[in-house]
Design an enzyme around this catalytic site. Structure first.
Site, short mmCIF file in Angstrom:
data_model
loop_
_atom_site.label_atom_id
_atom_site.label_comp_id
_atom_site.label_asym_id
_atom_site.label_seq_id
_atom_site.Cartn_x
_atom_site.Cartn_y
_atom_site.Cartn_z
N LYS A 161 -7.71 -12.09 -13.74
CA LYS A 161 -8.49 -12.29 -12.50
C LYS A 161 -9.50 -11.15 -12.32
O LYS A 161 -9.14 -9.97 -12.44
CB LYS A 161 -7.52 -12.32 -11.32
CG LYS A 161 -8.22 -12.45 -9.97
CD LYS A 161 -7.24 -12.36 -8.81
CE LYS A 161 -7.91 -12.60 -7.49
NZ LYS A 161 -8.32 -11.48 -6.72
N LYS A 219 -12.00 -5.68 -8.38
CA LYS A 219 -12.45 -4.30 -8.55
C LYS A 219 -11.28 -3.37 -8.85
O LYS A 219 -11.46 -2.33 -9.47
CB LYS A 219 -13.32 -3.81 -7.41
CG LYS A 219 -12.75 -3.96 -6.03
CD LYS A 219 -13.79 -3.50 -5.01
CE LYS A 219 -13.34 -3.75 -3.59
NZ LYS A 219 -13.30 -5.18 -3.23
N LYS A 238 0.84 -1.20 0.00
CA LYS A 238 0.00 0.00 0.00
C LYS A 238 0.87 1.26 0.00
O LYS A 238 0.57 2.23 -0.69
CB LYS A 238 -0.97 -0.01 1.18
CG LYS A 238 -2.12 -0.96 0.93
CD LYS A 238 -3.09 -1.04 2.06
CE LYS A 238 -4.21 -2.00 1.71
NZ LYS A 238 -4.84 -2.60 2.87
P1 ADP Z 1 -11.23 -7.51 -5.17
O1 ADP Z 1 -10.04 -8.20 -5.79
O2 ADP Z 1 -12.30 -7.25 -6.16
O3 ADP Z 1 -10.83 -6.29 -4.37
P2 ADP Z 1 -11.51 -8.71 -2.59
O4 ADP Z 1 -10.03 -8.71 -2.40
O5 ADP Z 1 -12.33 -7.75 -1.81
O6 ADP Z 1 -11.83 -8.54 -4.15
O7 ADP Z 1 -12.02 -10.19 -2.36
C1 ADP Z 1 -12.97 -10.60 -1.41
C2 ADP Z 1 -13.07 -12.12 -1.46
O8 ADP Z 1 -13.47 -12.57 -2.77
C3 ADP Z 1 -11.75 -12.83 -1.18
O9 ADP Z 1 -12.01 -13.96 -0.36
C4 ADP Z 1 -11.24 -13.28 -2.53
O10 ADP Z 1 -10.48 -14.45 -2.43
C5 ADP Z 1 -12.52 -13.49 -3.31
N1 ADP Z 1 -12.28 -13.14 -4.72
C6 ADP Z 1 -12.13 -11.89 -5.22
N2 ADP Z 1 -11.92 -11.91 -6.56
C7 ADP Z 1 -11.93 -13.23 -6.91
C8 ADP Z 1 -11.74 -13.93 -8.15
N3 ADP Z 1 -11.54 -13.28 -9.30
N4 ADP Z 1 -11.80 -15.28 -8.15
C9 ADP Z 1 -12.01 -15.95 -6.99
N5 ADP Z 1 -12.19 -15.35 -5.80
C10 ADP Z 1 -12.14 -14.01 -5.74
#
Ligand code: ADP
Ligand code: TRP
Length: 319
Positions: free
Chosen positions: A189, A192, A110
Site C-alpha cells: 500500500k 508516506k 501511537k
Molecule cells: P498516508 O498513509 O500516506 O499517511 P493518509 O493516511 O494521510 O496517507 O491518507 C489520506 C487519505 O488518502 C485517506 O482518505 C486514505 O484513505 C487515502 N489513501 C492514502 N493512501 C492510500 C492508498 N495507498 N490507496 C488508497 N487510498 C489511500
C-alpha cells in the site's frame, strides 16, 4: 447530502491520496454540500513547530485548490479559523466517557510506537467529533483507520441527544469499497509511512527517482512480460483509459521493451496528468495571499453555520 472531510496538513500528497480520496471529493462537489477543512489543530498533536505547521498548511491548501477543490462549490477552510470548534470540543468532553477514549485504536497504536502520551493525543477524537457535529455533517468519507473516530463522534452525539433532544445529526462514515488500495513503489500500500510514495507535486528529479525505484522482476528486455504482476503497469493503468491500457498490455506481451522504458512512459503519463495542477500549485505557493483569501472565503461560510449551531448549544448548556 452534507459531506464533511478533514485533512491533516502533514507531508506531501501522493497519488494514493489522490486516487483514494481527493478525486472522489472533487467529483462529489457537484451534487453535494461539501465541507472540507485543513485540520491544523489535529496536526499539532504530532508537530508543535509553528513555521513548519504554517508551511504545511499552505502546501496542503495549494494542493487541494490546484487539484480541483473549488471554493465556490465547496466550503474549504482552515480549522483554526472557526474557533467555535474548540468551545464545542470542551462541551462534548463533558459527555465523553474516559472508557470510550481509552479504547481508541489510533491512540493505542501511537503510544505503542513510542509517541509521548499527551492529553491532546488522547482527546483527539473529541475534537474530531466537534468538527463533525458542529456542522451537522451526514457523511464522512474516511480511510479505514478513521472509522472508530466516527463511531466515537456518533456515540457522543447519541448521548447528548438523549439528554437534550435531537440536537446533533448522527454522522456516518463512508468507506469506499470500490476504491482499491493504490500500491506504492514496492508493491505494498502506498503510504508516506512506508516511504514508497510517488508524490504529485515533487520536482521532476524526485519524481524520476521515485518511479525508477519501482520494484520489477528481472525479465530480459527482449522477452514478453506479464503486465498483471507488474507494479509499473498497475500504477500506469490509473492514468489510462481502456484503450491506453490495452495498448500498454500489447507492449508488455510483445517484448522488446524493458522496464526502464515502461518507467519512462509512466513518468510522462504522471507529469502529463498533473501538468496543470502542478503549474497551479507553484503559482499558488508563490502567492500565499491568494491561498489565504480562498481559505477566508470558506471560513466565513463555515463560521456562519457554526455560530447558528452554537446558539442552540449555548441555550442547552447555560451560556
Ligand atoms: P498516508 O498513509 O500516506 O499517511 P493518509 O493516511 O494521510 O496517507 O491518507 C489520506 C487519505 O488518502 C485517506 O482518505 C486514505 O484513505 C487515502 N489513501 C492514502 N493512501 C492510500 C492508498 N495507498 N490507496 C488508497 N487510498 C489511500
Ligand atoms: N483525523 C483525520 C485524519 O487523520 C483528520 C480529521 C480531523 C477529520 N477532523 C476530521 C476527518 C473530521 C474527518 C472528519 O485523517
Amino acid at each position: 447530502m452534507r459531506i464533511l472531510s478533514g485533512i491533516q496538513p502533514s507531508g506531501d500528497l501522493h497519488i494514493g491520496n489522490y486516487f483514494g480520496a481527493i478525486k472522489q471529493m472533487i467529483e462529489a462537489q457537484n451534487d453535494n454540500e461539501m465541507l472540507i477543512f485543513i485540520a491544523n489543530y489535529h496536526a499539532m498533536t504530532s508537530n508543535q513547530k509553528g513555521e513548519i505547521l504554517e508551511q504545511n498548511i499552505l502546501k496542503a491548501a495549494a494542493a487541494f485548490l490546484s487539484l480541483g477543490i473549488d471554493p465556490n462549490k465547496s466550503i474549504f477552510w482552515l480549522q483554526s479559523d472557526v474557533k467555535e470548534v474548540l468551545e464545542l470540543y470542551w462541551i462534548l468532553s463533558q459527555f465523553t466517557p474516559m472508557g470510550l477514549l481509552e479504547r481508541a485504536h489510533s491512540y493505542k497504536d501511537k503510544i505503542a510506537k513510542g509517541i509521548n502520551a499527551s492529553h491532546g493525543l488522547f482527546s483527539y477524537p473529541v475534537l474530531m467529533a466537534a468538527d463533525i457535529l458542529l456542522f451537522d455533517a451526514q457523511i464522512i468519507p474516511v480511510g479505514k483507520d478513521q472509522i472508530q473516530h466516527i463511531e466515537i463522534a456518533r456515540d457522543i452525539a447519541l448521548k447528548i441527544n438523549n439528554e437534550w433532544g435531537e440536537i446533533f445529526t448522527l454522522p456516518k462514515a463512508k468507506i469506499d469499497d470500490e476504491i482499491s488500495v493504490i500500491i506504492g513503489t514496492d508493491g505494498s500500500k502506498m503510504s508516506k509511512s512506508y516511504q514508497n510514495t510517488i508524490d504529485i507535486f515533487g520536482d521532476e528529479k524526485v519524481l524520476k527517482k521515485q518511479i525508477s525505484s519501482i520494484i520489477t522482476d528481472s525479465t530480459d528486455l527482449k522477452d514478453p512480460k506479464d503486465w498483471r504482476k507488474c507494479n509499473v503497469f498497475n500504477i500506469a493503468k490509473l492514468f489510462l483509459d481502456k484503450k491506453g491500457q490495452e495498448d500498454l498490455k500489447i507492449k508488455y506481451e510483445q517484448g522488446g521493451e524493458g522496464y526502464g522504458h515502461f518507467k519512462m512512459y509512466l513518468y510522462d503519463l504522471i507529469l502529463n496528468y498533473f501538468k496543470e495542477a502542478r503549474q497551479r500549485y507553484h503559482d499558488f505557493l508563490s502567492h500565499p495571499e491568494e491561498i489565504k483569501e480562498c481559505l477566508q472565503i470558506g471560513a466565513k461560510k463555515a463560521k456562519n453555520i457554526a455560530l447558528q449551531k452554537m446558539q442552540r448549544i449555548y441555550e442547552k448548556i447555560g451560556i
